[in-house]
Motif scaffolding. Structure first.
Motif, PDB file in Angstrom:
ATOM      1  N   SER A  80       0.827  -1.209   0.000  1.00  8.12           N
ATOM      2  CA  SER A  80       0.000   0.000   0.000  1.00  8.12           C
ATOM      3  C   SER A  80       0.862   1.262   0.000  1.00  8.12           C
ATOM      4  CB  SER A  80      -0.939   0.002   1.206  1.00  8.12           C
ATOM      5  OG  SER A  80      -0.203   0.099   2.415  1.00  8.12           O
ATOM      6  N   SER A  83       0.983   2.342  -3.599  1.00  6.81           N
ATOM      7  CA  SER A  83      -0.276   2.305  -4.343  1.00  6.81           C
ATOM      8  C   SER A  83      -0.485   3.513  -5.255  1.00  6.81           C
ATOM      9  CB  SER A  83      -1.453   2.176  -3.385  1.00  6.81           C
ATOM     10  OG  SER A  83      -1.522   3.313  -2.548  1.00  6.81           O
ATOM     11  N   ASP A  84       0.046   4.674  -4.897  1.00  6.52           N
ATOM     12  CA  ASP A  84      -0.178   5.847  -5.734  1.00  6.52           C
ATOM     13  C   ASP A  84       1.051   6.213  -6.577  1.00  6.52           C
ATOM     14  OD1 ASP A  84       1.412   6.649  -3.662  1.00  6.52           O
ATOM     15  OD2 ASP A  84       0.383   8.545  -3.319  1.00  6.52           O
TER      16      ASP A  84
END
Length: 94
Positions: A80, A83-84
């Protein structure tokens, strides 16, 4: 002396070597011999860390002070966290 004390002493000596090599680099320049010496000190620090890890000595919860052994976990990062982030090919792989 116990293993922890011995490893802490070894890490302190390596830190002293690192400071001495840094001073030599400032005095003598970044010659090939100074580079080799710096690489040897890095290798010593890595070896002390490996021995400490094998002995189960140290803390993984915080960064240490000068001469203290600091462990970096070998586990993968949490996915995570990325994730971006875009990969090398852009957001759509193209």
């Amino acid at each position: 002396m116990g293993v922890k004390d011995d490893l802490t002493a070894a890490a302190g000596h390596v830190a002293g070597l690192r400071r001495a090599v840094t001073a030599l680099r400032a005095d003598l320049g970044n010659t090939i011999d100074v580079q080799r010496l710096r690489d040897d000190v890095v290798r010593l620090a890595d070896d002390v860390d490996l021995v400490a890890r094998a002995a189960g000595v140290g803390s993984q919860d915080r960064a240490g002070g000068p001469g203290e052994i600091v462990f970096i976990p070998d586990e993968d990062y949490d996915p995570s966290m990325w994730s971006d982030a875009d990969d090398e090919l852009g957001p759509h792989g193209g």
